[in-house]
Design an enzyme around this catalytic site. Sequence first.
Site, PDB file in Angstrom:
ATOM      1  N   VAL A   2       0.875  -1.172   0.000  1.00 45.54           N
ATOM      2  CA  VAL A   2       0.000   0.000   0.000  1.00 45.54           C
ATOM      3  C   VAL A   2       0.914   1.223   0.000  1.00 45.54           C
ATOM      4  O   VAL A   2       1.887   1.275   0.758  1.00 45.54           O
ATOM      5  CB  VAL A   2      -0.887   0.006   1.267  1.00 45.54           C
ATOM      6  CG1 VAL A   2      -1.747   1.255   1.316  1.00 45.54           C
ATOM      7  CG2 VAL A   2      -1.726  -1.249   1.331  1.00 45.54           C
ATOM      8  N   GLU A  11      14.090 -11.773  25.107  1.00 43.73           N
ATOM      9  CA  GLU A  11      13.773 -13.091  24.541  1.00 43.73           C
ATOM     10  C   GLU A  11      14.847 -13.551  23.561  1.00 43.73           C
ATOM     11  O   GLU A  11      15.269 -14.704  23.585  1.00 43.73           O
ATOM     12  CB  GLU A  11      12.395 -13.040  23.872  1.00 43.73           C
ATOM     13  CG  GLU A  11      11.279 -12.934  24.917  1.00 43.73           C
ATOM     14  CD  GLU A  11       9.875 -12.931  24.348  1.00 43.73           C
ATOM     15  OE1 GLU A  11       9.710 -12.810  23.127  1.00 43.73           O
ATOM     16  OE2 GLU A  11       8.929 -13.053  25.154  1.00 43.73           O
TER      17      GLU A  11
END
Length: 418
Positions: free
Chosen positions: A79, A170
Amino acid sequence: MGNEPHVVILGAGFAGVAAMKMLRKAPVRVTVINKNDYQAFQPLLYQVATDVLSANEIGFPVRQMLHGHRAWAFHQAAVTGIDLGKRQVTVEGMEPISYDYLVIALGAVVNYFGTKGAAEHAFPLYTLADAERLKTHVLEGLEAVDKNPALIDDGALRFCVVGGGPTGVEIAGAMAELLDTELKQDYPNLPLDKAEIHLYEAGPQLLGPFKPGLRDYAKRALENLGVRVHLGVGVVAVESNRVHLKSGEMIKAHTLVWGAGLQANPLVSSLGIDLVKGRVPVNPDLSLKDHPEVFAAGDVAIVTEPKTSRPLPQLGSVAKQAGEHVGRTIAGLLRGKGRIPFRYRDRGTMATIGRGAAVAELPAGFTLTGPIAWMGWLLVHLVLLSGSIERSLTLRDWAWNILTRRRSKRIVVDVSRR
Ligand SMILES: Cc1cc2nc3c(=O)[nH]c(=O)nc-3n(C[C@H](O)[C@H](O)[C@H](O)COP(=O)(O)OP(=O)(O)OC[C@H]3O[C@@H](n4cnc5c(N)ncnc54)[C@H](O)[C@@H]3O)c2cc1C
């Protein structure tokens, strides 16, 4: 069917896919536009980067998800603009697309905060391509050291991570485990014991929004895995084999993972509305001011929680519920129903720190650490993944691979022409 209202959904992430699913049986034509032909499950990106899962286990094809819909189109395209006045969307390589209802669910992009060299040399972890790139870089780096051990003194076995939020924590934990698994068997002649993982956080603590006890636990858990945590240390510049700290110190390292920040998709600046922190402000029903036919959901939007008057976090669970709300609202409007405000059902905030270790802050104020928190993470993400058998299989495979320390088949396929 051709005269039915046209709903255009921009972005097939958590929010876009959730909106799309809610419109499955609605009397509308749905067009979904997404850069890739899949939805990427971002919470498991670091598992792909560290080779616990393969890319196709966390990427779900959008066309397949649309099979049961009444009237749909999907375009794998970028887009390029949104014209609220003309009710049109511009898309690379296509004629402009008109809509009756628009769902903006374009997510966020990495924010390097202007750090010199970061866009060229750091490894972000926001897309599946990022995860694959990081994995390939690490494996190719090990092959290079295998051929030329002198590279170790140049920092080839030093892995740096910037950002002490959930992403940084993480990935640092997962990388520590990767280097401690059968990589040692794959590279018997490499001194992997000399490998170092450094986590740099400019602020005074890890996991800033979490409670102090959880932050301390996360730091201890990372250090137990061998990660060196540096708090109050900012990174100011990155080169392909050097990291420059604010103190003036220069670190020899061939890998710097960027887990430091996000910004809303810059495309929303083409809307011509006043953004808040770069994100799209929305009415309580998630529609845009003066544009009741346009909705924004997920990381791209800023939604204020009425109870706390604070913005909801940029999380998959928020995006999924917001997308569902938007899809339900559009379907309801077509049946003559009214609009209702979006209410987020908080299931807690969590972060994992390697195998069986995690922190969780639950809505009632309870906190959990260790294997119980890790199981909680698993359950919450099962709900996030829910929707098809293959998704649940992904989580089952992930949990199994983690428990058994099994990795996916480790090969690097060079797709460049040479
Ligand atoms: C490493 C990592 C770990 C995470 N862990 C967790 C976790 O454990 N739990 C949790 O709840 N959340 C987690 N999150 C956050 C969560 O993934 C996001 O909040 C969530 O993905 C936001 O959903 P979204 O639909 O707004 O955007 P996204 O899921 O990012 O989807 C946006 C979509 O828009 C597409 N797009 C973007 N620009 C264009 C364009 N110009 N044209 C066409 N398409 C475009 C993208 O390709 C993408 O498919 C994590 C995020 C990361 C990066």
